[in-house]
Design a protein around this motif. Structure first.
Motif, short mmCIF file in Angstrom:
data_model
loop_
_atom_site.label_atom_id
_atom_site.label_comp_id
_atom_site.label_asym_id
_atom_site.label_seq_id
_atom_site.Cartn_x
_atom_site.Cartn_y
_atom_site.Cartn_z
N GLU A 1 -78.76 30.57 -85.37
CA GLU A 1 -77.90 31.01 -84.27
C GLU A 1 -78.10 30.17 -83.01
N PHE A 2 -79.32 29.62 -82.83
CA PHE A 2 -79.56 28.80 -81.64
C PHE A 2 -78.70 27.54 -81.67
N ILE A 3 -78.70 26.87 -82.85
CA ILE A 3 -77.88 25.66 -83.00
C ILE A 3 -76.41 26.01 -82.81
N ALA A 4 -76.00 27.16 -83.35
CA ALA A 4 -74.60 27.56 -83.25
C ALA A 4 -74.20 27.71 -81.78
N MET A 5 -75.05 28.40 -81.00
CA MET A 5 -74.72 28.60 -79.59
C MET A 5 -74.68 27.27 -78.85
N LEU A 6 -75.65 26.39 -79.17
CA LEU A 6 -75.66 25.08 -78.50
C LEU A 6 -74.41 24.29 -78.86
N LEU A 7 -73.98 24.42 -80.13
CA LEU A 7 -72.76 23.71 -80.55
C LEU A 7 -71.59 24.17 -79.70
N VAL A 8 -71.50 25.48 -79.49
CA VAL A 8 -70.37 25.99 -78.70
C VAL A 8 -70.52 25.56 -77.24
N ILE A 9 -71.73 25.71 -76.67
CA ILE A 9 -71.90 25.39 -75.25
C ILE A 9 -71.65 23.91 -74.99
N VAL A 10 -72.30 23.06 -75.80
CA VAL A 10 -72.25 21.62 -75.51
C VAL A 10 -70.93 21.01 -75.96
N TYR A 11 -70.57 21.23 -77.25
CA TYR A 11 -69.38 20.53 -77.75
C TYR A 11 -68.10 21.20 -77.30
N VAL A 12 -68.01 22.51 -77.56
CA VAL A 12 -66.76 23.19 -77.23
C VAL A 12 -66.62 23.36 -75.71
N GLY A 13 -67.74 23.74 -75.06
CA GLY A 13 -67.64 24.08 -73.65
C GLY A 13 -67.61 22.89 -72.73
N ALA A 14 -68.20 21.76 -73.12
CA ALA A 14 -68.26 20.64 -72.18
C ALA A 14 -67.59 19.38 -72.72
N VAL A 15 -68.04 18.91 -73.89
CA VAL A 15 -67.54 17.62 -74.38
C VAL A 15 -66.05 17.70 -74.68
N ALA A 16 -65.65 18.77 -75.39
CA ALA A 16 -64.24 18.86 -75.79
C ALA A 16 -63.33 19.07 -74.58
N VAL A 17 -63.86 19.73 -73.53
CA VAL A 17 -63.04 19.90 -72.32
C VAL A 17 -62.75 18.53 -71.71
N LEU A 18 -63.78 17.67 -71.71
CA LEU A 18 -63.56 16.33 -71.16
C LEU A 18 -62.59 15.53 -72.02
N PHE A 19 -62.71 15.70 -73.35
CA PHE A 19 -61.74 15.09 -74.28
C PHE A 19 -60.33 15.49 -73.89
N LEU A 20 -60.17 16.81 -73.76
CA LEU A 20 -58.86 17.39 -73.48
C LEU A 20 -58.33 16.85 -72.16
N PHE A 21 -59.22 16.80 -71.20
CA PHE A 21 -58.94 16.26 -69.87
C PHE A 21 -58.32 14.87 -69.99
N VAL A 22 -59.04 13.99 -70.72
CA VAL A 22 -58.61 12.59 -70.83
C VAL A 22 -57.29 12.51 -71.58
N VAL A 23 -57.21 13.25 -72.70
CA VAL A 23 -56.00 13.16 -73.53
C VAL A 23 -54.78 13.68 -72.78
#
Lengths: 206, 348
Positions: A51-73
């Protein structure tokens, strides 16, 4: 029953959204499908008890990295028809990368099954650290056995960050509208205004 | 609740399903009612601070105003702009609303009264609240209109900036409590201030963290003075500009559910959650959720007080506060707190 249902639900959604990431005509839709894939991958992680990895996946990738992706796109106006035209040109390269990824996956699972690094047991279960929560066991591993690897990973990231700042930082460029809050607060009415009583016809000198 | 349902002759899985659904309803329905009342309270407080009367026509003291508004909005026609991206335009408010509700799963209302008592509770809240930005960004983009798009860009940058410092603040709390589980964080605050008062806020090292958390939670929920995403003087109504009817109402409900969540987090993380404020035996006779509700109500009052009195920040000031003040400060406090704990708790 419930676990099997959840697994098939998440797994099917990961595969479906990953497929739609490639198939979507609109790049923004593509990124959104990718986010859905990330999110469902986190669901799969929870099922195997990470569950720790799962939460980090959501926080880091979904919450931050993908937002920046979306931003740029969203900001870029990508002509997708043009990208599609060069599909056949890039096809061999894409196949090569896919083959490399597949080989790495096979190699990784093979190495894990043989149990060389003591990362987990060979039977396909996660390393059992009984009586401890997920976070504590990860902490014990990262800050115990793999301390130097972990710290050097941190150093590499720090160097990358410094590098990015050096590349974008421009010395000597006039900073427009720079605000010194302490100066603003210290300013009193007396500093900016004078109360004079000029004689009529004389006016004031500024 | 699971043993009760099992006692009625259900299998474990059936009992689990039924009790989870019952738990969700037990949280979500009162929450919706609370949101409706809180909107009314908000308007009353602003009115009182502006020496007006506020809503006072519908029902006694205007108490039913929010329900009247809800009914009105429900009966209106949903208008989808012809140039909008239809699917995303309609999904965006649903995401905002769902995400705002989902975070409540790990909030402890009393000792053991949690829907999901998971050991990564705080991380779950962080993860779910970081999803909230998608509703705003998608609505801004899907509206295919200038002002919503600007607003979405602003919201994305603002929420990411403040999540960074919120993360570090939460790490300080977690270090002190020694757990990510919300209930254990509450229990760790018992008798924290010299054995008399309950709450991390009475800790000299964590008090500045609470001040920063309160300000960051204003920024995270885009409340005044950080409501740049819907700054009406520049952006009409921000990302909500093109929305009407129920889709607009869903944004509204989600926003207030988020504000309530942030008030709850302030109460749970720094003011002892469902513990009474003072560590005295007879105060424990009053059930825990009453204390929690009182604390939430107090923080909500603070939120609307701020909204009624503080002027809006400029965007560069907001960014400066997030990156140049809060981030270094919270980082320094992570080092301080962990150093102090190494020195006193885990030393030698």
């Amino acid at each position: 029953m419930l676990q099997a249902f959840a697994f098939y639900l998440f797994a099917a959604l990961v595969i479906a959204s990953a497929t739609f990431t490639i198939l979507a005509r609109n790049p923004v839709h593509s990124v959104l499908w990718l986010i859905l894939a990330f999110f469902n991958a986190a669901g799969l992680m929870i099922i195997i008890g990470a569950e720790f990895i799962a939460m980090l996946l959501v926080i880091v990738y979904v919450g931050a990295v993908a937002v920046l992706f979306l931003f740029v796109v969203m900001m870029l106006d990508i002509d997708f028809a043009e990208l599609r035209a060069s599909f056949m040109k890039n096809f061999p390269l894409g196949i090569a990368i896919a083959a490399v990824l597949l080989a790495e996956l096979v190699l990784g699972i093979g190495a894990w099954q043989s149990g060389g690094l003591e990362l987990g047991t060979a039977s396909g279960e996660a390393a059992p650290l009984l009586g401890r929560s997920n976070i504590e066991s990860i902490g014990a591993l990262l800050y115990g056995r793999y301390l130097f690897l972990f710290e050097s990973a941190g150093l590499i990231l720090l160097v990358a960050m410094v590098g990015a700042i050096v590349l974008t930082h421009r010395e000597g460029r006039a900073v427009r509208g720079h605000q010194d809050i302490a100066k603003q607060i210290a300013r009193r009415p007396g500093d900016a205004t004078v109360n004079t009583r000029p004689e009529s016809g004389k006016g004031v000198t500024l | 609740m699971i043993p009760v349902f099992e006692g009625w002759g259900m299998s474990y899985e059936a009992a689990w399903t039924v009790s989870t659904i019952a738990g969700i309803l037990l949280i979500a329905l009162p929450l919706m009612l609370a949101v409706a009342m809180v909107i009314y309270v908000d308007r009353k407080i602003w009115a009182a601070m502006a020496l007006r009367r506020g809503p006072n026509v519908v029902g006694p003291f205007g108490l039913l105003q929010s329900f009247a508004d809800g009914l009105k909005v429900f009966l209106q026609e949903t208008i989808v702009p012809s140039a909008a991206n239809k699917g995303l335009f309609l999904i965006a408010p649903i995401i905002t609303f769902t995400v705002a509700l989902a975070a409540w799963a790990v909030v402890p209302f009393n000792s053991g009264a949690v829907l999901a008592d998971i050991n990564v509770g705080l991380l779950y809240i962080l993860a779910v609240s970081s999803l909230g930005v998608y509703g705003v960004v998608m609505s801004g983009w899907a509206s295919n209109s200038k002002y919503p798009f600007f607003s979405a860009m602003r919201a994305a940058a603002q929420m990411i900036s403040y999540e960074v410092s919120i993360g570090f603040i939460l790490i300080c709390v977690v270090l002190w409590a020694g757990s990510f589980n919300m209930n254990e964080i509450v229990l760790a605050q018992r008798g924290h201030g010299l054995g008399i008062v309950n709450g991390f806020v009475f800790n000299l090292l964590l008090f500045p963290m609470w001040v920063m958390f309160l300000i960051s939670s204003l920024a995270e929920t885009a409340r005044a003075p950080f409501d740049l995403t819907e700054a009406e003087s520049e952006l009409v109504a921000g990302y909500q500009t093109e929305y009407s009817s129920m889709s607009f109402a869903l944004f509204w409900l989600g926003e207030y559910a988020n504000v309530l969540l942030m008030c709850t987090l302030n109460a749970v993380l720094f003011f002892g959650g469902w513990l009474p404020p003072l560590e005295i035996g007879f105060l424990y006779w009053i059930p825990g959720f009453v204390w929690l509700l009182l604390k939430i109500a107090f923080f909500f009052f603070v939120f609307s007080w701020i909204k009624a009195t503080v002027p809006r920040f400029r965007y560069d000031q907001l960014m400066r506060l997030g990156w140049k003040v809060f981030l270094p400060l919270s980082l320094a406090f992570v080092v301080l707190v962990s150093g102090w704990l190494m020195f006193t708790r885990y030393g030698a």
